[in-house]
Design an enzyme around this catalytic site. Structure first.
Site, PDB file in Angstrom:
ATOM      1  N   HIS A 122       0.736  -1.320  -0.086  1.00 39.07           N
ATOM      2  CA  HIS A 122       0.009  -0.024  -0.022  1.00 39.07           C
ATOM      3  C   HIS A 122       0.933   1.280  -0.119  1.00 39.07           C
ATOM      4  O   HIS A 122       2.086   1.272   0.369  1.00 39.07           O
ATOM      5  CB  HIS A 122      -0.862   0.074   1.196  1.00 39.07           C
ATOM      6  CG  HIS A 122      -0.114   0.131   2.405  1.00 39.07           C
ATOM      7  ND1 HIS A 122      -0.060   1.568   2.927  1.00 39.07           N
ATOM      8  CD2 HIS A 122       0.376  -0.613   3.509  1.00 39.07           C
ATOM      9  CE1 HIS A 122       0.376   1.345   4.143  1.00 39.07           C
ATOM     10  NE2 HIS A 122       0.874   0.322   4.394  1.00 39.07           N
ATOM     11  N   CYS A 123       0.376   2.485  -0.556  1.00 48.37           N
ATOM     12  CA  CYS A 123       1.001   3.790  -0.475  1.00 48.37           C
ATOM     13  C   CYS A 123       0.028   4.405   0.682  1.00 48.37           C
ATOM     14  O   CYS A 123      -0.627   4.152   1.326  1.00 48.37           O
ATOM     15  CB  CYS A 123       1.174   4.165  -1.633  1.00 48.37           C
ATOM     16  SG  CYS A 123      -0.567   4.535  -2.715  1.00 48.37           S
ATOM     17  N   ALA A 124       0.116   5.704   0.354  1.00 45.46           N
ATOM     18  CA  ALA A 124      -0.355   6.689   1.332  1.00 45.46           C
ATOM     19  C   ALA A 124      -2.119   6.420   1.259  1.00 45.46           C
ATOM     20  O   ALA A 124      -2.549   6.817   2.349  1.00 45.46           O
ATOM     21  CB  ALA A 124      -0.416   8.256   1.113  1.00 45.46           C
ATOM     22  N   THR A 125      -2.582   6.184   0.053  1.00 47.52           N
ATOM     23  CA  THR A 125      -3.967   6.066   0.108  1.00 47.52           C
ATOM     24  C   THR A 125      -4.635   4.937  -0.497  1.00 47.52           C
ATOM     25  O   THR A 125      -6.011   4.524  -0.615  1.00 47.52           O
ATOM     26  CB  THR A 125      -4.494   7.324  -0.844  1.00 47.52           C
ATOM     27  OG1 THR A 125      -3.835   7.172  -2.289  1.00 47.52           O
ATOM     28  CG2 THR A 125      -4.079   8.484  -0.199  1.00 47.52           C
ATOM     29  N   ARG A 126      -3.943   4.046  -1.472  1.00 46.22           N
ATOM     30  CA  ARG A 126      -4.145   3.034  -2.013  1.00 46.22           C
ATOM     31  C   ARG A 126      -3.682   1.553  -1.684  1.00 46.22           C
ATOM     32  O   ARG A 126      -2.439   1.451  -1.399  1.00 46.22           O
ATOM     33  CB  ARG A 126      -3.767   3.039  -3.513  1.00 46.22           C
ATOM     34  CG  ARG A 126      -4.158   4.507  -4.032  1.00 46.22           C
ATOM     35  CD  ARG A 126      -3.354   5.030  -5.246  1.00 46.22           C
ATOM     36  NE  ARG A 126      -3.626   6.284  -5.754  1.00 46.22           N
ATOM     37  CZ  ARG A 126      -3.071   6.843  -6.712  1.00 46.22           C
ATOM     38  NH1 ARG A 126      -2.835   6.123  -7.747  1.00 46.22           N
ATOM     39  NH2 ARG A 126      -3.326   8.136  -6.773  1.00 46.22           N
TER      40      ARG A 126
END
Length: 666
Positions: free
Chosen positions: A31-35
Site C-alpha cells: 500500500h501507499c498513502a491512499t491505495r
C-alpha cells in the site's frame, strides 16, 4: 484496532479476495498513502466493477500491472494488514511489489507492456501532431486558403508545428524509454538530440540519394553519418541501453566525481553503440522488411496485396515505414502509378475501424471515449500513431482486427486495380491522389469503406471472444458458484465517489465541530491551483475528497494549521494530519513519487506529534525529483471533513507559505 472495526475489515478483505479471483490469484500486497496495491496472477479474473461496490472502497483502477484500490489515508494501512493476515502473506514494499508484477509476465507480455508504457507517456504530443497534420492537409488543398495571405500564413505555421513534432518523435521516444526503464529522462533527451542533429545527413534524403553521406572508419568498421529521423525502433533500443548505462554508472562511479563522470560515460558509450551497432542493425532491418513487402506485392498477386496491407501498420509501430517514400517515388518514375499508396491507406482506415470496434464495446468507459475519438479523427487524415499506440497495441485484439481489415481492403485494391498518381497523403486527403482510371475515385471510397467496416467488425468480434474467455475464467474461480462479469482491467477505471464512512480515527467531538470555520494556509510557496488540474485521476476527480494543490517554488512543506500528525508514509512523500477542528487532511508531494522510495525527501515530524501552523513538516529536492521525470505538484486533500463541513477556497494565484488558501466551513 477494536473488534468491530477488525470484523468490518475482515469482511472487506474476504470480498476483495473473492472478487480478485481468489487467494491463489493474489501474488503480492502493498500500500501507499491512499491505495491498496495488488499484483494478480491473472488480471482477467478480477471484477473491477464489483470491487468498486465493496465497503469503504472509493475507487479502483489499474496502473503498472497493479490493481490499485483507493481507501484513503490511514484506513488503507489497516485494510492492507488485515488482508495480508487473512491470506497468510506478508505486506511487501512497493519496490518488491513492482518486481513481482514484472516477473508474472512472459517476455512477450513484458515487451508489449513496455512498448505501451513508452508511448502512453508521449501520447498527448502524438495526438497533437496527428490532428495538426490532418488540419494542415485539408487547408493545403483549399484554393481560397492558399490565395489569402493570412490564411496561408496560418496554414504554414500549422504545417511547421505538426512536422516538427513528428520530426522529433524519435527524441520523444528516447526520452520516454529512458524514463520507463529507470534512467534519468534528461539522458534520453541527450541521446535523442544526437540522433537528430543536423551534423548528420537527413535519413529521408540519404535514402533517396539526394544528399552526400560521409562515412567514417572506426576500428576498420564503416560508420555512415546518417540521422535517425523516423527511427522509432532505434530510439527504443538506444533508450533502453542509455537507461541501463545511466543506472550502472550512477552506482559505480564514486560520489565525489559522479556528477561530472557518470553522464559523460553514459553519453559517450551510448553514442558509440548508436552509430556502430544499434543504428546499422535498425537500418538493415528496415531494408530487409521493405524488400520483402514490395516483393510480395509484385509477385504474389492478391495474396501479396492483402499481406502487405495486413501487416503494413505493424511496420508503422517500428517507425520503419518512412522508407516507403523512396519506393513510391521510384514506382512513379518507372510506371507512373503508385499502388502502395492505396494499400497503405486502407491499412490505416482499417485500424481506425478497429478503434471504433473497441469503443463500441466500451461505450460506458469515459476513458475509452477520451482516447478513441481523437485517435479515430487523426486516422481520417492518415495518422495512425495515436490509434496504434493509444488503443490498438495496448489492448491487442483491436490491432489484430485492424490488420485483418487491412488485408481485406488490400484485396479490394488488387481487384479494382486501384493506384495513386502521387504519394504523401492517405485516407480522406489521399482521394485527391487517386488515379481516376477504371472508376478510381469510386473504387477508392469503396475500398476504404470495406476496410473500415472489416476493421470494426473483426475488432468487435474478437472483443466478444476475449470477453467470453474472461467470463469463463471468473466463473471457474468464483467461490460463490456464480460468475461475475469480468472487465478488461488494463485500462483505467475510476470509481465514483461514495458516501461510505471512512473515518478510522476517533469520532469527532462536538467541540471539534464548534471550532469551524477553520483556516487553511499555504503549505508551501508556489502557484496555487485547483485540485482538478492535478495530473492524477485519483486527486483530480476528487475520489479521496476535495482539495487544493500548489506547484511548489521551494522544497519545503509547512503545517497549514494547528494539527496532530496521524500518519507518515515510510516513503516520506505523504503525511496525514488531524486538524484542531477534527478535519482529516492528507499532504501528498508529487505524482507517483512513491516510486522514489523516500529518495530526495526528508520528513521532520513523527506519528502522534502535535504541530503548530507554519511548523516545518518536510523538505524535498524538487529539482532532482523533476530531473527524474516526476510532476512535483503538492496536493492537500480534505480526506475526512467533519460532518456538514465544506471547503471554500481562494482564487488561483501565486502564494507564499502561510498565506490563506482555503476555509473549512459548516
Amino acid at each position: 484496532m477494536d473488534a468491530d472495526k477488525r470484523k468490518r475489515y475482515e469482511n472487506i478483505a474476504s470480498e476483495l479476495t473473492r472478487l480478485a479471483g481468489g487467494g491463489n490469484n493474489i501474488l503480492g500486497i502493498a500500500h501507499c498513502a491512499t491505495r491498496l496495491r495488488l499484483v494478480l496472477e491473472d488480471n482477467d479474473k478480477a471484477d473491477i466493477h464489483a470491487i468498486e461496490d465493496v465497503d469503504l472502497v472509493k475507487g479502483v483502477f489499474v496502473a503498472g500491472d497493479q490493481l490499485q484500490i483507493i481507501f484513503g489515508a490511514g484506513l488503507v494501512n489497516d485494510v492492507c494488514q488485515v488482508l495480508a493476515d487473512s491470506l497468510h502473506m506478508d505486506s511487501m514494499s512497493l519496490g518488491d511489489l513492482k518486481t513481482k508484477a514484472n516477473k508474472r509476465m512472459n517476455p512477450l507480455q513484458r515487451a508489449v507492456k513496455a512498448l505501451s508504457d513508452v508511448f502512453i507517456e508521449i501520447m498527448p504530443g502524438i495526438l497533437a501532431a496527428a490532428l495538426l497534420t490532418g488540419l494542415s492537409s485539408v487547408l493545403g488543398n483549399i484554393d481560397f486558403v492558399q490565395n489569402n495571405d493570412t490564411l496561408y500564413g496560418l496554414s504554414r505555421l500549422i504545417n511547421i508545428s505538426s512536422g516538427a513534432i513528428f520530426g522529433f518523435l524519435p527524441l520523444c521516444v528516447a526520452y520516454s524509454t529512458v524514463k520507463r526503464f529507470g534512467g534519468r529522462p534528461i539522458m534520453g533527451i541527450v541521446i535523442g538530440c544526437i540522433m537528430l542533429t543536423n551534423s548528420l545527413a537527413d535519413a529521408s534524403a540519404a535514402a533517396q540519394g539526394t544528399v552526400e553521406v560521409t562515412t567514417l572508419h572506426i576500428f576498420g568498421i564503416p560508420v555512415d553519418l546518417i540521422g535517425f529521423q523516423g527511427g522509432i525502433i532505434v530510439a527504443l533500443l538506444i533508450g533502453i541501453v542509455t537507461a541501463k548505462l545511466d543506472i550502472f554508472f550512477e552506482r559505480k562511479v564514486p560520489e565525489v566525481i559522479r556528477l561530472l563522470v557518470s553522464p559523460l560515460l553514459t553519453t559517450l558509450v551510448s553514442s558509440f553503440l548508436l552509430f556502430m551497432i544499434i543504428g546499422p542493425v535498425g537500418r538493415e532491418l528496415a531494408n530487409g522488411i521493405t524488400t520483402v513487402l514490395v516483393w510480395m506485392t509484385q509477385h504474389l498477386g492478391v495474396i501479396g496485396y492483402a499481406a502487405f496491407s495486413g501487416v503494413q501498420q505493424l511496420i508503422v509501430i517500428t517507425g520503419l515505414h518512412h522508407v516507403f517514400g523512396a519506393i513510391e517515388s521510384q514506382l512513379l518514375v518507372d510506371t507512373g502509378r503508385n499502388f502502395l499508396n492505396p494499400l497503405m491507406s486502407v491499412a490505416i482506415i482499417a485500424q481506425g475501424g478497429a478503434v471504433l470496434g473497441y469503443l463500441a464495446r466500451n461505450m460506458k468507459d469515459a476513458k475509452a471515449k477520451e482516447l478513441c475519438i481523437p485517435s479515430f479523427i487523426s486516422v481520417l487524415f492518415g495518422i495512425t500513431e495515436p490509434a496504434l499506440f493509444g488503443v490498438n497495441l495496448r489492448y491487442r485484439y483491436p490491432l489484430i482486427g485492424g490488420c485483418i481489415g487491412g488485408a481485406i481492403g488490400g484485396a479490394v485494391v488488387y481487384f479494382t486495380d486501384l493506384a495513386a498518381l502521387g504519394f504523401g497523403t492517405t485516407v480522406i486527403p489521399g482521394i485527391a491522389l487517386a488515379d481516376p482510371a477504371h472508376n478510381g475515385y469510386v473504387n477508392y471510397i469503396i475500398a476504404h469503406v470495406i476496410a473500415l467496416a472489416a476493421g470494426f467488425l473483426f475488432a468487435f468480434i474478437l472483443g466478444i471472444g476475449f470477453e467470453r474467455k474472461r467470463t469463463s475464467d471468473v466463473a471457474a474461480n468464483t467461490t460463490a458458484g456464480t460468475g461475475k462479469r469480468s472487465v478488461q482491467i488494463s485500462s483505467v477505471t475510476a470509481g465514483s465517489q461514495k458516501t461510505t464512512e471512512t473515518n478510522t480515527s476517533a469520532d469527532v467531538s462536538q467541540e471539534g465541530q464548534d471550532a469551524l470555520p477553520e483556516e487553511i494556509s499555504a503549505f508551501t510557496s508556489g502557484e496555487f491551483i485547483g485540485i482538478e488540474k492535478v495530473k492524477d485521476p485519483t486527486f483530480a476527480q476528487k475520489i479521496l475528497g476535495d482539495g487544493v494543490a500548489i506547484v511548489p517554488s521551494e522544497g519545503k512543506i509547512y503545517a497549514p494549521c494547528d494539527a496532530s500528525v496521524e500518519m507518515v508514509m515510510d516513503t516520506k512523500h505523504a503525511v496525514g494530519l488531524r486538524t484542531a477542528a477534527g478535519n482529516g487532511i492528507l499532504i501528498h508531494v508529487g505524482i507517483d513519487t512513491v516510486n522514489l522510495r523516500g529518495k530526495y525527501f526528508d520528513v521532520h515530524v513523527t506519528d502522534g506529534q502535535s504541530i503548530r501552523k507554519g511548523d516545518l513538516i518536510m523538505e524535498f529536492d524538487k529539482d532532482k525529483i523533476k530531473a527524474e521525470g516526476y510532476d512535483i505538484s503538492a496536493c492537500l486533500i480534505f480526506t475526512e471533513p467533519v460532518d456538514g463541513a465544506y471547503v471554500e477556497r481562494e482564487p488561483e494565484h501565486a502564494v507564499k507559505a502561510g498565506e490563506r488558501i482555503a476555509v473549512i466551513k459548516e
